[in-house]
Design an enzyme around this catalytic site. Structure first.
Site, PDB file in Angstrom:
ATOM      1  N   LEU A  17      38.034  41.019  49.750  1.00 55.59           N
ATOM      2  CA  LEU A  17      39.379  41.136  49.200  1.00 55.59           C
ATOM      3  C   LEU A  17      39.219  41.399  47.715  1.00 55.59           C
ATOM      4  CD1 LEU A  17      41.256  38.124  50.881  1.00 55.59           C
ATOM      5  CD2 LEU A  17      41.356  40.535  51.527  1.00 55.59           C
ATOM      6  N   ASP A  18      39.990  42.350  47.175  1.00 54.98           N
ATOM      7  CA  ASP A  18      39.827  42.670  45.762  1.00 54.98           C
ATOM      8  C   ASP A  18      40.396  41.559  44.885  1.00 54.98           C
ATOM      9  OD1 ASP A  18      42.646  43.159  45.149  1.00 54.98           O
ATOM     10  OD2 ASP A  18      42.452  45.049  46.214  1.00 54.98           O
ATOM     11  N   LYS A  19      40.180  41.681  43.612  1.00 51.83           N
ATOM     12  CA  LYS A  19      40.541  40.642  42.649  1.00 51.83           C
ATOM     13  C   LYS A  19      42.013  40.293  42.683  1.00 51.83           C
ATOM     14  CE  LYS A  19      39.777  39.578  37.725  1.00 51.83           C
ATOM     15  NZ  LYS A  19      39.231  40.116  36.449  1.00 51.83           N
ATOM     16  N   THR A  57      44.041  40.501  45.292  1.00 51.06           N
ATOM     17  CA  THR A  57      44.506  40.180  46.637  1.00 51.06           C
ATOM     18  C   THR A  57      44.080  38.763  46.991  1.00 51.06           C
ATOM     19  OG1 THR A  57      44.315  42.497  47.325  1.00 51.06           O
ATOM     20  CG2 THR A  57      44.452  40.858  49.071  1.00 51.06           C
TER      21      THR A  57
END
Length: 234
Positions: free
Chosen positions: A101-103, A105
Site C-alpha cells: 500500500l502506498d504512503k 493509502t
C-alpha cells in the site's frame, strides 16, 4: 531445530547472542526450568525473558496500516516495519509484505515469511478480491461503473486491459471499488483516467478478511480460519 538456531531465526539475536541468553538463564520452559542449547522443548512451551516466543515460521500477520508509512525497507522515512517488534526485521526467512500500500493509502496489509502462501495470494490465477473505500475530489459522473466492469479499460502506458472491477457508489464523492488484480497505483490511476482524483483511500478487505475493529497501527497473527477467509471467494 536446535534451540540456538530457532531463536536466531526468530530474530532474538545472533547465534552468539542467543547462546549468551541461554547461559544466563533467560530462556526457560513454562515451568521456569532453564533450557539448554540442545533442548527439544516444543515452540509453544518456550519462554524468552518470561515471554512466549514469537510465532513460528509460516506466520501470517494482518496490520491496519496508517497513512504516512511505506512498505519497502529501501524507502526513507517511516516504514510499516517500525510498527512491529524490532526483532521481526531479523527473522529468517524474512518477513515480507504481501503486496504493498502506498504512503497515502491506509488499511489492510498482510505480512508473511511463507513464500508459498505469499505467491498464492498475489498470483493472478487466484484473483483474490481487494476492497477499497474511496473518497473522491469531484462527484462521480455515473458512467464509471460500466467502464470499470467492462474488462476493456486501458491505463496509460499499459498494453493489457484491466480485469473487470466492481464499483459501488455510496454517494456523489464516495465509492467502494473491488479489484481482482493489483497493478501499480491502480485505484488512483483508474479514477484519474475518468477525470477524477482520489483524495482518500483505504483497503478495507482482502478476500473475505476485514479489519474488524483492528486499530490503526495495530496488527495480529492470523489463525488458520483467518487465512482461509482470504481465499473464500476463489
Amino acid at each position: 531445530m536446535r534451540l540456538v538456531k530457532l531463536l536466531a531465526n526468530l530474530g532474538y539475536g545472533s547465534r552468539k547472542e542467543v547462546q549468551t541468553a541461554i547461559r544466563h538463564g533467560w530462556v526457560t520452559d513454562k515451568e521456569g526450568n532453564r533450557l539448554k542449547a540442545d533442548s527439544k522443548t516444543p515452540h509453544e512451551d518456550i519462554l524468552f525473558d518470561d515471554e512466549p516466543l514469537d510465532p513460528a515460521q509460516g506466520v501470517v500477520l494482518l496490520m491496519h496500516k496508517p497513512l504516512g508509512y511505506t512498505c519497502s525497507l529501501k524507502d526513507q522515512g517511516r516504514l510499516v516495519y517500525d510498527l512491529l517488534p524490532d526483532r521481526f526485521r531479523m527473522r529468517k526467512p524474512v518477513l515480507s509484505t504481501i503486496g504493498r500500500l502506498d504512503k497515502e493509502t491506509s488499511g489492510a496489509l498482510l505480512f508473511t515469511d511463507d513464500g508459498t502462501f505469499l505467491h498464492r495470494v498475489i498470483s493472478p490465477k487466484s484473483e483474490v478480491p481487494k476492497v477499497y473505500e474511496v473518497t473522491l475530489d469531484r462527484p462521480l459522473k455515473g458512467d464509471e461503473g460500466a467502464l470499470f466492469a467492462s474488462g476493456e479499460m486501458m491505463l496509460e502506458s499499459e498494453v493489457k486491459p484491466l480485469k473487470p472491477a466492481e464499483l459501488e457508489v455510496l454517494d456523489d464523492t464516495h465509492a467502494r471499488l473491488i479489484l481482482h488484480e493489483g497493478r501499480y497505483h491502480q485505484v488512483r490511476r483508474m479514477f484519474a483516467a475518468v477525470g477524477n482524483h482520489v483524495n482518500e483511500l483505504q483497503r478495507s478487505r482482502i478476500g473475505g478478511l476485514g479489519l474488524d475493529g483492528l486499530e490503526e497501527g495495530g496488527w495480529r497473527v492470523l489463525s488458520e480460519d483467518d487465512k482461509a477467509l482470504i481465499f473464500a471467494g476463489e
